[in-house]
Design an enzyme around this catalytic site. Structure first.
Site, PDB file in Angstrom:
ATOM      1  N   GLY A 126       0.829  -1.205   0.000  1.00 20.50           N
ATOM      2  CA  GLY A 126       0.000   0.000   0.000  1.00 20.50           C
ATOM      3  C   GLY A 126       0.860   1.249   0.000  1.00 20.50           C
ATOM      4  N   GLY A 159      -0.325   4.536   0.102  1.00 14.71           N
ATOM      5  CA  GLY A 159      -1.021   5.753   0.522  1.00 14.71           C
ATOM      6  C   GLY A 159      -0.095   6.584   1.395  1.00 14.71           C
ATOM      7  CG  PHE A 160      -1.298  10.386   3.006  1.00 21.31           C
ATOM      8  CD1 PHE A 160      -0.488  11.330   2.399  1.00 21.31           C
ATOM      9  CD2 PHE A 160      -2.664  10.461   2.816  1.00 21.31           C
ATOM     10  CE1 PHE A 160      -1.033  12.341   1.622  1.00 21.31           C
ATOM     11  CE2 PHE A 160      -3.222  11.470   2.042  1.00 21.31           C
ATOM     12  CZ  PHE A 160      -2.413  12.413   1.445  1.00 21.31           C
ATOM     13  CB  VAL A 167      -2.188  -8.466  -1.070  1.00 20.87           C
ATOM     14  CG1 VAL A 167      -2.182  -9.586  -0.024  1.00 20.87           C
ATOM     15  CG2 VAL A 167      -0.869  -7.720  -1.068  1.00 20.87           C
ATOM     16  CD  GLU A 225     -13.171  19.073   2.455  1.00 14.89           C
ATOM     17  OE1 GLU A 225     -12.334  19.783   3.065  1.00 14.89           O
ATOM     18  OE2 GLU A 225     -12.917  17.936   2.053  1.00 14.89           O
ATOM     19  CG  ASP A 237      -7.332   5.506   6.943  1.00 20.77           C
ATOM     20  OD1 ASP A 237      -6.805   6.155   7.861  1.00 20.77           O
ATOM     21  OD2 ASP A 237      -7.868   6.045   5.963  1.00 20.77           O
ATOM     22  CB  ALA A 258      -3.406  12.813   5.352  1.00 18.35           C
TER      23      ALA A 258
END
Lengths: 422, 422
Positions: B15, B17-18, B83, B174, B303, B319
């Site tokens: 992964g 991501g951040f 995976v 948002e 997460d 994040a």
């Protein structure tokens, strides 16, 4: 005797490419109601599609909502829909989303790639006419490097790093130049197991030379430039079959996981809708005023029309020709609306031919001069920025070009929607 | 006794991501070999996904090839793959494209939207976690206006111009602010039959207030701002069913052709791969050093991990938390590699909460201060530009924001790949 209220003529324009959109905008001041029907909500700047396919620009950089372009033109309505048939008798366009009455009809539905009767090749060798085509090619191009990095089989790896482009017109030449640059300049530092510099880009052309519309000197220059960059150019080479693993040639075979089709075009289905006579490429044969023979209220323009120049040679399928036809029919329709005499015949003015070869060279044929090399490339850049619609896109594209010219990067390298992955 | 050659530990990070990308980059100087495996070839800047969904930015503006980010990090290899399982005994990660041996494993596979057991709602109410989600939502949003312009049925037209957003966390707020602006400021001049200003944007929240993570004063401010812009805010309103034509509430119904799900998240499948104990949201319960209980060489971060703060409250799925966890495990792994003592426990530092409300307002909760309004919005802009990766994207995004702020336009209004059209 009844007194009729004068009624504004209803003009329906099908297709918002260069031809249709020009016709619409040139009718802004005419006393008519214009409806533009397109199956997409955007106008696509096709000359830069190859830059989306090779991860330089994003789709939104070269496409604008049609209704945004026409937002201030009060006599224009934009509708989304795909034409299924046209009833010439009842003067109706039947689309999946609406049925439109017309007094004047302009068909500008363009062309798509032709596999010369081998439509099954499309799956293995996508062409490049629409935004979706460009993202398909981008995905395959980027996935080929990813899969090569994952492969332990040298033959498979070699096929994955071989990119075959069929057809050496401007699109084929521009794709070949951009792909070899991605392989040799953008990718090398990013892979650990493969050396992207070993990638082969093979440009396959059935005819004797690349860029056949250009004079010999420019053709030779383009071929030498491509070869210097590392592209393998195969002229007089006919493709006899395409499959998922490569292309069969008349003599031999190229194993290539990525094949791109830039070899031929066929006009849209307009000939069938209209029951009209078409040429071999499916283009509707029109009168000298671009009307359908026997029907003065139906015009066919752009890549869907077979139009001849004064010397009998065909008008080429390029953006300036499409725009000129769009402007011409707008003039005819506007003249009729105010009961003036319309211009008698469409006359095509050829403005030139242009093709880029990678990131610092181009060939340009103008009526009175030819240009090659870096100066031609700069000329190409400015011309294309100029013809983009909207200042936002002009600035964004110019910025990306300058940035990537300096850094050798590519800014839009996303593999999205991996349906045909691995 | 055999003398063993010291072997560099193999670190596999799943992964990018951040959390995963931070772990990878922080291991640049460690004496380890890093392999980053992701099912996409890019890192996505999730905080700006809603701007792709609402046609402000292009996907490539907020996503970068992972291998480009790590190109100079010689100890890092990037592989594309999904995976399928993990063999903890044999220390192997099994993906569709490769099988990877590891000495240290970092799982950072994120979260996706949760429909609380009603997965059939996903078809009608897409969530917003990935680039593909954003283009799906963008397509539905733009198609709703197109279909309304084509419709002759007032009830259908009204449903097409109703946008329901379920969940009033930052993403929901948002999206609501951006969509009401598209309807009221971007679209009006472009349609002829409908008035886009009549569109309804309804924000539905099961709890008593919007932005529940924020203090009351900011929550009230956000709600008032949304309502001033024209958003209908429904708190204490539970959704009991979602179908293609709207949502059923505990009391009543909203007919809406476009429903967006921003209500809940569930962790990735990592718990299943690891046979680990998870919390209700599917997050793996980890030790204080973010390792899997009973396996000191397997870390779960971001997460996908259930981590508590010192006061027992959960670390939020934002994040900065993901980045802090990534940096922490990199520190642990690097310490082990040089046989130093690793930091004993992960300590989360909360930096604040932020949500924008349309194009000129935001609410920000910092440890020592709160901000609202235009100054908060400017702060948000600068912070997000700063955290984007790469100068090219920073400049491109900043330019688009400034441009569209001045002109009220939206630059990425493409309806592509119209599979779920009409």
């Amino acid at each position: 005797m009844d007194v009729e209220t004068p009624k504004r003529p209803k003009v329906v324009i099908v297709g918002a490419g260069f031809a249709g959109l020009t016709a619409a905008t040139k009718l802004a001041k005419a006393d008519v109601d214009v409806t533009v029907l397109d199956r997409h909500n955007y106008h696509c700047f096709q000359p830069l599609l190859y830059q989306v396919a090779t991860a330089e620009l994003s789709p939104a950089d070269i496409a604008w909502p049609i209704r945004h372009v026409l937002r201030r033109q009060k006599n224009a309505t934009v509708l989304l829909g795909t034409v299924s048939s046209i009833d010439l008798e009842a003067k109706k366009v039947i689309a999946d989303t609406a049925t439109l009455d017309f007094d004047e009809l302009v068909i500008a539905t363009g062309a798509t790639h032709s596999y010369f009767g081998n439509d099954e090749w499309e799956k293995s060798a996508p062409g490049l006419k629409r935004i979706e085509d460009a993202t398909v090619i981008r995905r395959r191009l980027l996935m080929a490097f990813e899969r090569a990095e994952l492969s332990n089989d040298p033959a498979e790896r070699e096929a994955l790093l071989t990119f075959a482009i069929v057809g050496a017109g401007p699109t084929g030449v521009e794709l070949a130049g951009a792909i070899i640059e991605v392989a040799r300049q953008v990718m090398p530092s990013e892979f650990r197991k493969i050396d992207p510099r070993t990638a082969r880009v093979i440009l396959i052309e059935a005819g004797p030379r690349v860029l056949p519309a250009f004079p010999d000197g420019l053709t030779d220059y383009a071929r030498r430039s491509l070869e210097t960059m590392g592209v393998e150019v195969m002229t007089n080479t006919r493709v006899v079959n395409v499959d998922a693993n490569g292309v069969d040639l008349e003599h031999g075979r190229v194993d290539a996981a990525t094949v791109i089709w830039a070899a031929g075009v066929v006009a849209s289905d307009a000939g069938r809708w209209l029951g009209a006579k078409t040429d071999r490429a499916g283009r509707v044969i029109v009168e000298r005023d671009l009307t359908l023979p026997g029907n003065r209220n139906v015009f066919v323009i752009g890549d869907t029309a077979a139009v001849s120049r004064e010397d009998g040679s065909p008008v080429p399928g390029v953006a300036p020709a499409a725009k000129q036809m769009g402007a011409y029919v707008a003039d005819v329709i506007a003249s009729r609306a105010r009961e003036a005499v319309p211009p008698p015949a469409f006359v095509y003015k050829h403005q030139g031919d242009v093709a880029t070869i990678g990131r610092r060279s181009a060939v340009i044929k103008l009526p009175r001069a030819n240009m090659t090399g870096f100066s031609a490339w700069l000329f190409w850049c400015f011309a294309h920025i100029y013809f983009l619609i909207g200042a936002r896109n002009r600035i964004a594209v110019a910025f990306k070009w300058v940035w990537d010219y300096i850094t050798f990067h590519r800014g839009a390298r996303l593999i999205t929607d991996q349906r045909d992955q691995l």
